[in-house]
Design a protein around this motif. Sequence first.
Motif, short mmCIF file in Angstrom:
data_model
loop_
_atom_site.label_atom_id
_atom_site.label_comp_id
_atom_site.label_asym_id
_atom_site.label_seq_id
_atom_site.Cartn_x
_atom_site.Cartn_y
_atom_site.Cartn_z
N LEU A 43 30.30 -6.70 79.11
CA LEU A 43 29.32 -5.74 79.62
C LEU A 43 28.60 -5.10 78.45
N LYS A 44 27.30 -5.11 78.48
CA LYS A 44 26.51 -4.60 77.37
C LYS A 44 25.95 -3.22 77.69
N LEU A 160 30.27 11.35 77.93
CA LEU A 160 30.88 10.28 78.70
C LEU A 160 29.78 9.46 79.35
N ASN A 161 29.85 8.16 79.16
CA ASN A 161 28.90 7.22 79.74
C ASN A 161 27.48 7.38 79.20
N LEU A 165 28.37 2.45 79.75
CA LEU A 165 29.45 1.48 79.64
C LEU A 165 30.65 1.80 80.52
N LEU A 166 30.56 2.81 81.38
CA LEU A 166 31.63 3.08 82.32
C LEU A 166 31.76 1.91 83.28
N SER A 256 33.72 5.10 78.22
CA SER A 256 32.97 5.16 76.97
C SER A 256 32.68 6.60 76.62
N ARG A 257 33.06 6.98 75.40
CA ARG A 257 32.76 8.32 74.92
C ARG A 257 32.10 8.22 73.56
#
Length: 914
Positions: A43-44, A160-161, A165-166, A256-257
């Motif tokens: 996932l990009k 976050l996010n 990318l979550l 993703s953080r």
Amino acid sequence: MAASCGRFVPLVLLFFCLSAHAVDHSNFKTCDKSTFCKRQRELKPGQSPYRALLDTLELSNSRLTLQLINNNNKVRLLLELYRLQGNMTRVKINELKPLKPRFEVPDVLITDPLTEPLSVVTQDENGLVLSLGGDEQRLIVSAQPFRLDIVEGRQVLVSLNSRGLLAFEHLRARKDTISHKISSTVGSMWDSLKSIFSSKSESNLEQDSGQENVEQRADEKDGPIIEEEDKPGMWEEMFKSHSDSKPNGGTSLRHSRTRGHTKTKKHRYELHNPMALYGSVPVLISHCTERTMGIFWLNAAETWVDISSNTAGKDSSEDAQTDVRWISESGIIDVFIMLGPKPTDVFTQYASLTGTQSFPPLSALAYHQCRWNYNDQEDVKAVDQGFDEHDIPYDFIWLDIEHTDGKRYFTWDSSKFPQPKDMLQGLMDKRRKLVAIVDPHIKVDSGYKIHNEIRSKNFYVKNKDGGDYEGWCWPGNSGYPDFTNPEMRAWWSSMFAYDQYEGSMENQYIWNDMNEPSVFNGPEVTMHKDALHGVWEHRDVHNLYGLYVQKATADGLIQRSGGVERPFVLTRAFFAGSQRYGAVWTGDNAAEWGHLKISIPMCLSLGLVGISFCGADVGGFFKHPSAELLVRWYQAGAYQPFFRAHAHLDTPRREPWLFGPEITALIREAVRQRYALLPNWYQLFYNAHRTGQPVMRPLWVEYPEDVTTFSIEDEYLLGKDLLVHPVTDEGSMGVTAYLPGKGEVWYDVHTFQKHDGSQSLFIPVTMSSIPVFQRGGSIICRKERIRRSSSCMENDPYTLYVALSLQGFADGELYIDDFHTFNFEKEKQFIHRHLSFSANTLSSRNLAPDSHFSTGSWIEKIVIIGGSRPSSVTLRNADGIESAVEFDFDSVTTVLTLRKPGVNAGADWTVLLR
């Protein structure tokens, strides 16, 4: 993240680890061979499919809930957000209506974290802003795409996010076997779990026994859930000859953080290779001159962590930023954001969640002698006598797996150890102790009591078909007790009772090895992921197993004494919270200079995430050290928290006296330095137990604004007052130590030479050199009458080393109790004194006026470094009576020595210099 932050220290990252004695890369998966990791990495960054449904927002005094929807497949998630006391924020994300419960990690948090009020500051169709307390901190929720930002003033601390990318793989039915119904097996499992999860929010429990139509899990206006195409490895995968069935399909998640610029250092064993071994502490700590923060990822499944940094240049308008992706195979997202802002704040925050380091008995902080294996009782006796004959103190001798009857733990080899109590009594007569290994793999043998009881109680881990899981380990075919079962743990604890563990005595303690768990013929040398712990798969709980083993063992040692005695248990496998149960060592290292050198950052990393009681096998487990390497390792080990020599079965014997008299003398001196400093070690561990502050610390912890300290990992601090720079290079003629602190001074503890802070100092060394410096402004307590064991020194007198700052000030602490029981907590039986020197006056003040304890120890000598010659020295006792004190002054070293003030170590007293 757009955080303006300068240079960052290497962060701590201890993560998913497996067991192995010798590193064979072919035995371990790469991300490409771990299909969940591969799917997530494919996932990009880009447009996130997740949208926050603001009309579902519910806000209580301390909890916010909000639904998220994946626009691509219409699956809804539930976001829970909590503001926690101590400047922390907790974020949980789970499926809103999973087909069955997803695993949430139990027993790691010491309590439900205390919360603080949340309030909405503003809200519109694009998002909302929450107050996190005070005027500065805000949490911003952006609706589409979903994103969370924690800001303080104008600075974004954590996002976050932010890169879209979550990802959260939802539970679903397998298309080729089940249309829209969940199997009756899953339904019955859900029924059995319903009571366990009754305390969860209703939104998590709106399921009809797992039998609902999948399409009905979406709100009508969203449309039905769109099931994606299955990808390779979703339902099963192969690694070598091992099959991993996945009855729940793909359940992985990614979080993703971002935050400011960091570097990463992983707990590893093959040098400079991040391949995982032994333990997992899913904590990330970042630090810059302006702030320290931490992230605790509470997930016990296999997890990969990707870190990438964008380093802004001096002239760049772009802020430095680091992106961190956490990829776990199963479970939920449960993240604690520890906002510092100081390093000590992060340690306090993490300790409030997972607990502090257990307070070991004093003897556990002394020297340990081990090898695989001491042959028999006569061998143990001979080694014990060897230490006496060569005047080297030690407290513990260890027995590895060969002491048992055919690798049947809780037993003794009757031919080699026919009278274990006689052996233990002989050690007790010298006030020494023994550690015996008890591993969590059980020989499958119908004549073995332990195996029969576990099988009869149905306490073994099960394979995917429901039979007892069996694998190959030291005894051969072995079963693995299910330590996730509290009933199993209670039974295991009961086996340490003196009437159950035949031959054991109160001076025998325990070592848990191979508890990752290690399975020689298993995938990645551990248990199959589809093995079952009750209703949970091993993939869900893998990293908890070792923690549970150590917990059950420590509980057993406490119970055998009726709750009186503090335990000592060493573990190889560990997780967040393992600090509550004992010590950790760095596993099977080698007699190489690189392994000596890397023991420092490994133990520093463990200390930063709560596990202060850490050490490495002195001399190296594998291979045979040269005399020089052995000496340097003893010198380094003497100044690390857990001090044990250990060696492999196939290595030549290496007791300290086997390398000739000159080497013996060097080792003896290193060990004696350890024993002299035991009062300081004990006080540091008491403070770690009370506060969560690490015993062994990187320099940046105490000097957070000094960027020079950020990358230093060949020297460290013990507490805040001793700086240690071991010699870790072969043939070294000198080391360069950085002495931090502008305007501070440091004193060489051996020569008392004074050095200014904030400089790099070249130190010539010989084979006897252990570069150690005491900070000006500190008082260190020692005992300088070295005896055969620490227990023999309990009532011996203290010597105080008072190192003056440039302003003529110093302070420190002295802590005393009975050194082995819980009476310091239960009965408040301890002495805790504050020692301070100011205006030519040294005084001792009681820090615990409600405690009750007396000691036979007294103050034998006071050494004041960096002062001037007085005309007289007077001691004033608690009754106000004054008496003259003899003294000497060395004008070359500026050391004033006060001889035999003779005051009790637990009393109030004052020394006046005139």
